[in-house]
Design an enzyme around this catalytic site. Structure first.
Site, PDB file in Angstrom:
ATOM      1  N   GLU A 174       9.337  -4.367  10.199  1.00 54.02           N
ATOM      2  CA  GLU A 174       9.709  -3.067   9.619  1.00 54.02           C
ATOM      3  C   GLU A 174      10.275  -2.132  10.686  1.00 54.02           C
ATOM      4  O   GLU A 174       9.745  -2.039  11.797  1.00 54.02           O
ATOM      5  CB  GLU A 174       8.496  -2.405   8.945  1.00 54.02           C
ATOM      6  CG  GLU A 174       8.866  -1.032   8.369  1.00 54.02           C
ATOM      7  CD  GLU A 174       7.872  -0.427   7.403  1.00 54.02           C
ATOM      8  OE1 GLU A 174       6.855  -1.073   7.080  1.00 54.02           O
ATOM      9  OE2 GLU A 174       8.121   0.708   6.959  1.00 54.02           O
ATOM     10  N   ASP A 214      -1.196  -6.121  -0.292  1.00 51.80           N
ATOM     11  CA  ASP A 214      -1.509  -5.498   1.005  1.00 51.80           C
ATOM     12  C   ASP A 214      -3.002  -5.238   1.135  1.00 51.80           C
ATOM     13  O   ASP A 214      -3.628  -4.745   0.190  1.00 51.80           O
ATOM     14  CB  ASP A 214      -0.811  -4.126   1.081  1.00 51.80           C
ATOM     15  CG  ASP A 214       0.363  -4.119   2.033  1.00 51.80           C
ATOM     16  OD1 ASP A 214       0.460  -5.012   2.883  1.00 51.80           O
ATOM     17  OD2 ASP A 214       1.187  -3.188   1.904  1.00 51.80           O
ATOM     18  N   GLU A 270      -1.298  -5.563   8.574  1.00 54.44           N
ATOM     19  CA  GLU A 270      -0.457  -4.987   9.630  1.00 54.44           C
ATOM     20  C   GLU A 270      -1.066  -5.282  10.998  1.00 54.44           C
ATOM     21  O   GLU A 270      -2.283  -5.275  11.159  1.00 54.44           O
ATOM     22  CB  GLU A 270      -0.328  -3.473   9.433  1.00 54.44           C
ATOM     23  CG  GLU A 270       0.445  -3.106   8.181  1.00 54.44           C
ATOM     24  CD  GLU A 270       0.687  -1.610   8.027  1.00 54.44           C
ATOM     25  OE1 GLU A 270       0.398  -0.851   8.976  1.00 54.44           O
ATOM     26  OE2 GLU A 270       1.170  -1.209   6.958  1.00 54.44           O
ATOM     27  N   ASP A 290       0.835  -1.213   0.000  1.00 51.79           N
ATOM     28  CA  ASP A 290       0.000   0.000   0.000  1.00 51.79           C
ATOM     29  C   ASP A 290       0.867   1.259   0.000  1.00 51.79           C
ATOM     30  O   ASP A 290       0.346   2.371  -0.103  1.00 51.79           O
ATOM     31  CB  ASP A 290      -1.008  -0.003   1.163  1.00 51.79           C
ATOM     32  CG  ASP A 290      -0.336  -0.025   2.530  1.00 51.79           C
ATOM     33  OD1 ASP A 290       0.902  -0.180   2.594  1.00 51.79           O
ATOM     34  OD2 ASP A 290      -1.060   0.098   3.535  1.00 51.79           O
ATOM     35  N   SER A 291       2.193   1.092   0.056  1.00 49.94           N
ATOM     36  CA  SER A 291       3.090   2.240  -0.150  1.00 49.94           C
ATOM     37  C   SER A 291       2.851   2.845  -1.525  1.00 49.94           C
ATOM     38  O   SER A 291       3.285   3.970  -1.797  1.00 49.94           O
ATOM     39  CB  SER A 291       4.559   1.811  -0.005  1.00 49.94           C
ATOM     40  OG  SER A 291       4.842   0.717  -0.838  1.00 49.94           O
TER      41      SER A 291
HETATM   42  O1  KIV Z   1       3.572  -1.173   1.470  1.00 50.71           O
HETATM   43  C1  KIV Z   1       4.746  -1.542   1.509  1.00 50.71           C
HETATM   44  O2  KIV Z   1       5.570  -1.193   0.643  1.00 50.71           O
HETATM   45  C2  KIV Z   1       5.147  -2.413   2.601  1.00 50.71           C
HETATM   46  C3  KIV Z   1       6.597  -2.713   2.742  1.00 50.71           C
HETATM   47  C4  KIV Z   1       7.230  -1.559   3.396  1.00 50.71           C
HETATM   48  C5  KIV Z   1       6.849  -3.975   3.468  1.00 50.71           C
HETATM   49  O3  KIV Z   1       4.338  -2.837   3.363  1.00 50.71           O
END
Ligand code: KIV
Length: 270
Positions: free
Chosen positions: A188, A89, A121, A50-51
Protein backbone atom coordinates in the site's frame (compact mmCIF):
# COMPACT_ATOMS: atom_id res chain seq x y z
CA UNK A 1 -14.49 -36.43 2.46
CA UNK A 2 -18.25 -36.09 1.85
CA UNK A 3 -19.97 -32.70 1.89
CA UNK A 4 -23.43 -31.90 3.27
CA UNK A 5 -23.63 -28.32 2.06
CA UNK A 6 -24.42 -26.72 -1.31
CA UNK A 7 -21.54 -27.01 -3.71
CA UNK A 8 -19.89 -23.59 -3.74
CA UNK A 9 -16.44 -23.69 -5.28
CA UNK A 10 -14.48 -20.58 -4.47
CA UNK A 11 -11.09 -19.35 -5.62
CA UNK A 12 -8.49 -20.76 -3.23
CA UNK A 13 -5.45 -19.13 -1.68
CA UNK A 14 -3.23 -21.53 -3.63
CA UNK A 15 -4.88 -20.44 -6.89
CA UNK A 16 -4.15 -16.82 -5.97
CA UNK A 17 -0.55 -17.78 -5.13
CA UNK A 18 -0.11 -19.50 -8.49
CA UNK A 19 -1.01 -16.29 -10.35
CA UNK A 20 2.42 -14.81 -9.53
CA UNK A 21 3.70 -13.10 -12.68
CA UNK A 22 0.61 -14.25 -14.64
CA UNK A 23 -2.79 -12.73 -15.37
CA UNK A 24 -3.22 -9.77 -12.96
CA UNK A 25 -5.25 -10.55 -9.85
CA UNK A 26 -8.45 -8.49 -9.53
CA UNK A 27 -9.74 -7.52 -6.12
CA UNK A 28 -11.93 -4.96 -4.39
CA UNK A 29 -13.19 -4.40 -0.89
CA UNK A 30 -16.80 -5.03 0.02
CA UNK A 31 -18.59 -4.82 3.33
CA UNK A 32 -22.13 -5.93 2.52
CA UNK A 33 -23.96 -8.80 0.83
CA UNK A 34 -25.46 -6.81 -2.07
CA UNK A 35 -22.28 -5.12 -3.31
CA UNK A 36 -20.32 -8.32 -2.69
CA UNK A 37 -22.72 -10.24 -4.98
CA UNK A 38 -21.84 -7.85 -7.83
CA UNK A 39 -18.10 -7.77 -7.14
CA UNK A 40 -18.11 -11.58 -6.88
CA UNK A 41 -18.67 -11.88 -10.66
CA UNK A 42 -15.41 -10.09 -11.49
CA UNK A 43 -12.99 -10.31 -8.57
CA UNK A 44 -10.58 -13.12 -7.72
CA UNK A 45 -10.79 -12.16 -4.08
CA UNK A 46 -12.86 -9.74 -2.01
CA UNK A 47 -11.38 -8.06 1.02
CA UNK A 48 -13.58 -7.23 3.98
CA UNK A 49 -11.16 -4.48 4.92
CA UNK A 50 -11.02 -2.67 8.22
CA UNK A 51 -11.39 0.51 6.12
CA UNK A 52 -15.08 -0.23 6.79
CA UNK A 53 -14.57 1.67 10.05
CA UNK A 54 -14.05 4.86 8.08
CA UNK A 55 -16.16 4.11 5.00
CA UNK A 56 -19.22 2.60 6.70
CA UNK A 57 -19.06 3.80 10.29
CA UNK A 58 -17.63 7.33 10.03
CA UNK A 59 -14.51 6.64 12.12
CA UNK A 60 -11.39 8.82 11.73
CA UNK A 61 -9.06 5.84 11.30
CA UNK A 62 -9.10 2.04 11.35
CA UNK A 63 -7.65 1.92 14.88
CA UNK A 64 -11.06 1.85 16.59
CA UNK A 65 -12.51 -1.04 14.58
CA UNK A 66 -13.57 -3.94 16.86
CA UNK A 67 -13.27 -7.64 16.00
CA UNK A 68 -17.05 -8.20 16.19
CA UNK A 69 -17.65 -5.55 13.51
CA UNK A 70 -15.25 -7.34 11.14
CA UNK A 71 -17.06 -10.60 11.83
CA UNK A 72 -20.49 -9.06 11.21
CA UNK A 73 -19.47 -7.59 7.82
CA UNK A 74 -17.47 -10.73 6.97
CA UNK A 75 -20.58 -12.89 7.43
CA UNK A 76 -22.61 -10.61 5.14
CA UNK A 77 -20.00 -10.74 2.37
CA UNK A 78 -19.65 -14.53 2.58
CA UNK A 79 -23.46 -14.89 2.40
CA UNK A 80 -23.62 -12.67 -0.69
CA UNK A 81 -20.94 -14.47 -2.69
CA UNK A 82 -20.20 -17.81 -4.33
CA UNK A 83 -16.97 -17.56 -6.31
CA UNK A 84 -14.40 -15.17 -4.92
CA UNK A 85 -12.02 -15.95 -2.10
CA UNK A 86 -13.12 -13.87 0.89
CA UNK A 87 -10.32 -12.34 2.97
CA UNK A 88 -11.18 -10.63 6.27
CA UNK A 89 -8.89 -8.04 7.89
CA UNK A 90 -7.81 -8.64 11.46
CA UNK A 91 -8.41 -5.32 13.23
CA UNK A 92 -5.87 -3.37 15.28
CA UNK A 93 -5.25 -5.01 18.67
CA UNK A 94 -6.50 -8.45 17.68
CA UNK A 95 -3.20 -10.06 16.60
CA UNK A 96 -0.08 -8.02 17.52
CA UNK A 97 0.29 -9.21 21.13
CA UNK A 98 1.37 -12.78 20.43
CA UNK A 99 0.98 -15.61 17.91
CA UNK A 100 -1.43 -17.30 20.36
CA UNK A 101 -3.73 -14.28 20.56
CA UNK A 102 -3.56 -13.93 16.78
CA UNK A 103 -4.48 -17.60 16.32
CA UNK A 104 -7.44 -17.38 18.72
CA UNK A 105 -8.89 -14.32 16.95
CA UNK A 106 -8.11 -15.51 13.42
CA UNK A 107 -9.79 -18.86 14.15
CA UNK A 108 -12.84 -16.99 15.50
CA UNK A 109 -13.03 -14.89 12.32
CA UNK A 110 -12.74 -17.97 10.09
CA UNK A 111 -15.25 -20.08 12.06
CA UNK A 112 -17.87 -17.35 12.43
CA UNK A 113 -17.68 -15.81 8.94
CA UNK A 114 -16.73 -18.78 6.76
CA UNK A 115 -14.05 -16.67 5.05
CA UNK A 116 -11.07 -18.33 3.35
CA UNK A 117 -8.20 -16.23 4.71
CA UNK A 118 -7.32 -13.34 6.99
CA UNK A 119 -5.10 -10.31 6.41
CA UNK A 120 -2.71 -8.71 8.89
CA UNK A 121 -0.58 -5.58 8.69
CA UNK A 122 3.17 -5.63 9.31
CA UNK A 123 6.30 -7.09 7.74
CA UNK A 124 9.29 -8.69 9.48
CA UNK A 125 7.83 -7.99 12.93
CA UNK A 126 4.78 -10.15 12.08
CA UNK A 127 6.70 -13.00 10.39
CA UNK A 128 6.66 -15.27 13.44
CA UNK A 129 2.88 -14.81 13.79
CA UNK A 130 2.30 -15.47 10.08
CA UNK A 131 4.28 -18.72 10.29
CA UNK A 132 2.38 -19.76 13.45
CA UNK A 133 -1.00 -19.16 11.79
CA UNK A 134 -0.15 -20.83 8.48
CA UNK A 135 1.27 -23.92 10.23
CA UNK A 136 -2.07 -24.20 12.05
CA UNK A 137 -4.29 -23.97 8.97
CA UNK A 138 -4.97 -20.24 8.68
CA UNK A 139 -4.08 -18.73 5.28
CA UNK A 140 -2.56 -15.27 5.69
CA UNK A 141 -2.41 -12.31 3.34
CA UNK A 142 0.22 -9.83 4.54
CA UNK A 143 0.10 -6.03 4.18
CA UNK A 144 3.21 -3.82 4.11
CA UNK A 145 4.25 -0.33 3.04
CA UNK A 146 1.69 2.16 4.27
CA UNK A 147 -0.06 0.28 7.08
CA UNK A 148 -3.03 2.40 8.27
CA UNK A 149 -3.28 0.65 11.65
CA UNK A 150 0.20 2.06 12.46
CA UNK A 151 -0.57 5.58 11.20
CA UNK A 152 -0.15 6.95 14.72
CA UNK A 153 3.52 5.92 14.79
CA UNK A 154 4.13 6.51 11.07
CA UNK A 155 3.06 10.16 11.41
CA UNK A 156 -0.03 9.82 9.21
CA UNK A 157 -0.77 8.30 5.82
CA UNK A 158 2.49 8.80 3.92
CA UNK A 159 3.64 7.28 0.64
CA UNK A 160 6.43 4.83 1.42
CA UNK A 161 9.82 4.50 -0.31
CA UNK A 162 10.37 8.11 -1.40
CA UNK A 163 13.65 7.99 0.51
CA UNK A 164 15.79 5.22 -1.04
CA UNK A 165 17.46 4.59 2.31
CA UNK A 166 14.19 3.03 3.53
CA UNK A 167 14.05 0.49 0.70
CA UNK A 168 16.07 -2.26 2.43
CA UNK A 169 13.52 -2.26 5.29
CA UNK A 170 10.55 -2.60 2.91
CA UNK A 171 12.30 -5.30 0.89
CA UNK A 172 13.19 -7.19 4.07
CA UNK A 173 9.53 -6.93 5.18
CA UNK A 174 8.33 -8.40 1.87
CA UNK A 175 10.87 -11.23 2.02
CA UNK A 176 10.03 -11.99 5.65
CA UNK A 177 6.26 -12.35 5.08
CA UNK A 178 6.84 -14.40 1.95
CA UNK A 179 9.25 -16.77 3.70
CA UNK A 180 6.87 -17.04 6.68
CA UNK A 181 4.19 -18.50 4.39
CA UNK A 182 1.85 -15.63 3.45
CA UNK A 183 0.10 -16.52 0.16
CA UNK A 184 0.11 -12.88 -1.06
CA UNK A 185 1.07 -9.44 0.17
CA UNK A 186 -0.67 -6.09 -0.17
CA UNK A 187 1.71 -3.22 -1.01
CA UNK A 188 0.00 0.00 0.00
CA UNK A 189 1.09 3.56 -0.81
CA UNK A 190 4.51 2.79 -2.27
CA UNK A 191 6.59 4.43 -5.01
CA UNK A 192 6.63 2.50 -8.27
CA UNK A 193 10.33 1.48 -8.46
CA UNK A 194 10.21 -0.02 -4.96
CA UNK A 195 6.96 -1.90 -5.66
CA UNK A 196 8.48 -3.19 -8.92
CA UNK A 197 11.64 -4.37 -7.14
CA UNK A 198 9.67 -6.16 -4.41
CA UNK A 199 7.37 -7.77 -6.99
CA UNK A 200 10.41 -9.03 -8.91
CA UNK A 201 12.26 -10.31 -5.85
CA UNK A 202 9.61 -12.26 -3.92
CA UNK A 203 7.83 -15.46 -4.92
CA UNK A 204 4.30 -14.56 -3.75
CA UNK A 205 1.91 -12.21 -5.60
CA UNK A 206 1.95 -8.53 -4.67
CA UNK A 207 -1.42 -6.76 -4.60
CA UNK A 208 -1.03 -3.03 -5.11
CA UNK A 209 -3.10 -0.15 -3.77
CA UNK A 210 -1.35 3.08 -4.68
CA UNK A 211 1.70 1.00 -5.57
CA UNK A 212 1.69 1.06 -9.41
CA UNK A 213 0.75 -1.35 -12.20
CA UNK A 214 3.96 -3.33 -11.67
CA UNK A 215 2.24 -5.37 -8.91
CA UNK A 216 0.80 -8.83 -9.63
CA UNK A 217 -2.71 -7.56 -8.87
CA UNK A 218 -4.67 -4.51 -7.76
CA UNK A 219 -7.14 -3.70 -5.02
CA UNK A 220 -9.25 -0.58 -4.43
CA UNK A 221 -11.82 0.38 -1.83
CA UNK A 222 -15.12 -0.12 -3.67
CA UNK A 223 -16.74 3.09 -2.41
CA UNK A 224 -13.69 5.10 -3.60
CA UNK A 225 -13.83 3.78 -7.17
CA UNK A 226 -17.61 4.26 -7.23
CA UNK A 227 -17.25 7.98 -6.47
CA UNK A 228 -19.02 7.83 -3.12
CA UNK A 229 -16.49 9.90 -1.22
CA UNK A 230 -16.12 13.68 -1.63
CA UNK A 231 -12.30 13.27 -1.75
CA UNK A 232 -10.32 10.46 -3.33
CA UNK A 233 -6.57 9.86 -3.21
CA UNK A 234 -4.44 10.30 -6.39
CA UNK A 235 -4.11 6.54 -6.94
CA UNK A 236 -7.87 5.92 -7.20
CA UNK A 237 -9.50 5.83 -10.63
CA UNK A 238 -13.18 6.75 -10.21
CA UNK A 239 -15.29 4.44 -12.40
CA UNK A 240 -18.72 5.71 -11.37
CA UNK A 241 -20.33 8.73 -9.72
CA UNK A 242 -22.62 7.01 -7.26
CA UNK A 243 -22.39 9.77 -4.64
CA UNK A 244 -23.99 12.42 -6.89
CA UNK A 245 -26.43 9.80 -8.29
CA UNK A 246 -27.63 8.87 -4.79
CA UNK A 247 -28.00 12.53 -3.84
CA UNK A 248 -29.99 13.25 -7.00
CA UNK A 249 -32.34 10.30 -6.33
CA UNK A 250 -32.86 11.24 -2.66
CA UNK A 251 -33.52 14.88 -3.61
CA UNK A 252 -36.12 13.93 -6.24
CA UNK A 253 -37.81 11.52 -3.79
CA UNK A 254 -37.97 14.26 -1.12
CA UNK A 255 -39.54 16.68 -3.62
CA UNK A 256 -42.09 14.07 -4.77
CA UNK A 257 -43.12 13.31 -1.17
CA UNK A 258 -43.56 17.02 -0.42
CA UNK A 259 -45.63 17.51 -3.63
CA UNK A 260 -47.70 14.37 -2.83
CA UNK A 261 -46.78 13.08 -6.31
CA UNK A 262 -45.33 9.98 -4.65
CA UNK A 263 -46.92 7.49 -4.32
CA UNK A 264 -49.16 7.71 -7.41
CA UNK A 265 -52.15 5.46 -8.17
CA UNK A 266 -49.93 2.70 -9.71
CA UNK A 267 -47.91 2.63 -6.50
CA UNK A 268 -51.00 2.41 -4.28
CA UNK A 269 -53.12 -0.62 -3.15
CA UNK A 270 -56.68 0.30 -4.09
O1 KIV B 1 -8.96 -2.11 4.80
C1 KIV B 1 -8.71 -1.99 3.60
O2 KIV B 1 -9.54 -1.52 2.80
C2 KIV B 1 -7.40 -2.43 3.13
C3 KIV B 1 -7.05 -2.13 1.72
C4 KIV B 1 -6.62 -0.72 1.65
C5 KIV B 1 -6.02 -3.04 1.18
O3 KIV B 1 -6.65 -2.98 3.87
Amino acid sequence: MSKQTKNISRTTTTQIGSRKGGEPIVSLTSYHAHTAAIVDKYADFILVGDSLGMVMHGMDSTVGVPLDLMIMHGKAVVRGTEQALIVVDMPFGSYEESPNVAFRNAAKIMKETGCGAIKIEGGARMAETIRFLVERGIPVMAHIGLTPQSSNVMGGFKTQGRDKETWPTHIADAQAVSEAGAFAVVLEGMVEPLAAKITKEITIPTIGIGASATCDGQILVLEDMLGMNPWTPKFVRVYGQLGPMIEDAVQRYANDVKLRSFPNSDETYS
